[in-house]
Design a protein around this motif. Structure first.
Motif, short mmCIF file in Angstrom:
data_model
loop_
_atom_site.label_atom_id
_atom_site.label_comp_id
_atom_site.label_asym_id
_atom_site.label_seq_id
_atom_site.Cartn_x
_atom_site.Cartn_y
_atom_site.Cartn_z
N ALA A 123 -0.96 13.41 13.01
CA ALA A 123 -0.90 14.51 13.97
C ALA A 123 -1.01 15.86 13.26
O ALA A 123 -1.69 16.77 13.73
CB ALA A 123 0.39 14.43 14.77
N ALA A 138 -1.89 6.05 8.99
CA ALA A 138 -1.71 5.04 10.03
C ALA A 138 -0.33 5.08 10.67
O ALA A 138 -0.14 4.52 11.76
CB ALA A 138 -1.95 3.65 9.44
N ARG A 139 0.61 5.76 10.05
CA ARG A 139 1.97 5.78 10.60
C ARG A 139 1.99 6.50 11.95
O ARG A 139 1.37 7.54 12.13
CB ARG A 139 2.92 6.48 9.64
CG ARG A 139 3.16 5.69 8.35
CD ARG A 139 4.30 6.30 7.55
NE ARG A 139 4.45 5.62 6.28
CZ ARG A 139 4.00 6.08 5.12
NH1 ARG A 139 3.40 7.27 5.06
NH2 ARG A 139 4.16 5.40 4.01
N SER A 140 2.77 5.96 12.87
CA SER A 140 2.85 6.53 14.22
C SER A 140 4.25 7.00 14.58
O SER A 140 4.46 7.55 15.67
CB SER A 140 2.37 5.51 15.25
OG SER A 140 3.15 4.33 15.18
N GLU A 141 5.21 6.79 13.68
CA GLU A 141 6.59 7.18 13.93
C GLU A 141 7.02 8.26 12.93
O GLU A 141 6.48 8.35 11.83
CB GLU A 141 7.53 5.97 13.79
CG GLU A 141 7.24 4.85 14.76
CD GLU A 141 7.49 5.26 16.20
OE1 GLU A 141 8.38 6.10 16.42
OE2 GLU A 141 6.80 4.73 17.11
N PRO A 144 4.51 12.20 12.38
CA PRO A 144 3.49 11.44 11.66
C PRO A 144 2.44 12.34 11.03
O PRO A 144 2.05 13.36 11.61
CB PRO A 144 2.90 10.53 12.73
CG PRO A 144 3.98 10.38 13.74
CD PRO A 144 4.69 11.70 13.76
#
Length: 237
Positions: A52, A38-41, A49
């Motif tokens: 990706a 769920a991390r986007s940074e 992340p």
């Protein structure tokens, strides 16, 4: 072979991608199965992340530490060194028993930093090593999980070179391994050979991991001096 790589950072991803490319069934283990994808940074080390990366490596699955370790025939500890024993405890001693556990972590202690800053992208005070000199992370892991077969390896260079030595000097450089179980070291050597390593020096028993772990301050100093991590050591003999 079914392999669990514990740790979702740059080191864990490098090993997982390389092992999957070699045809192994690879699962990355994480502490938090919900938060990781769920991390986007980027993380604290500037690593992109996980989601990706996972999209580009669909053959690699994601599981909690215990689930990843339970199905594995061989494990790689690529967690942050200061948390490795806790992470392996979460994986379960019974899931490690009798299995080769390759420890590639470094026991960086960021709670008592020295004044010299680390290079970009971190720009934070450099860590100290804990333990050091009279003990090693590898030995701590072996004591905590006596039924595992711990082998220290590839902890003296950057993640991208651990699994692709030919990217530097055509592969003409050196990697080390330490461990108390000869058969386990043979399996690790075979894996390193599959990665492309030609110069693998067996330093002996697991206590010799103290030496390779203590290379970390020199490694960080070289990174600052050179401005990059694309280097390694070559033992000329």
């Amino acid at each position: 072979m079914k392999i669990a790589v514990l740790g979702t950072g740059a080191v864990g991803r490098a090993h997982a991608a390389a092992l999957a490319a070699l045809g192994h069934q690879v699962t990355i283990g994480t502490r938090d199965l919900m938060a990781t994808p769920a991390r986007s940074e980027p993380d604290a080390m500037g690593t992109a992340p996980f989601a990706a990366w996972a999209e580009q490596h669909p053959a690699v699955s994601l599981a909690g530490y215990a689930a990843a370790a339970a199905q594995a025939e061989l494990l790689i500890n690529a967690t942050a060194g200061h948390a490795s024993v806790d992470c392996l405890t979460a994986a379960g001693a019974h899931n490690l028993a009798g299995k080769v556990l390759i420890d590639v972590a470094t026991p960086n202690d960021f709670t008592t930093p020295v004044a010299v800053p680390m290079p970009s992208p971190w720009n934070t005070p450099a860590p100290i090593l804990n333990p050091a000199v009279t003990d090693s992370l590898a030995e701590q892991i072996q004591r905590a999980f006596p039924e595992a077969k711990v082998v220290k390896a590839v902890n003296t260079l950057a993640a991208h070179l651990m699994t692709d030595p030919t990217a530097l000097a055509g592969g003409d450089h050196t990697v080390f391994l330490s461990g108390d179980d000869p058969d386990a070291k043979t399996r690790v050597r075979d894996l390193l050979t599959a990665y492309g390593w030609r110069d693998v020096i067996d330093l002996g028993e697991l206590t010799t991991a103290r030496g390779t772990e203590m290379i970390q301050p020199l490694y960080l100093a070289l990174t600052r001096a050179l401005g990059h991590e694309h280097f390694n050591f070559k033992i000329v003999r």
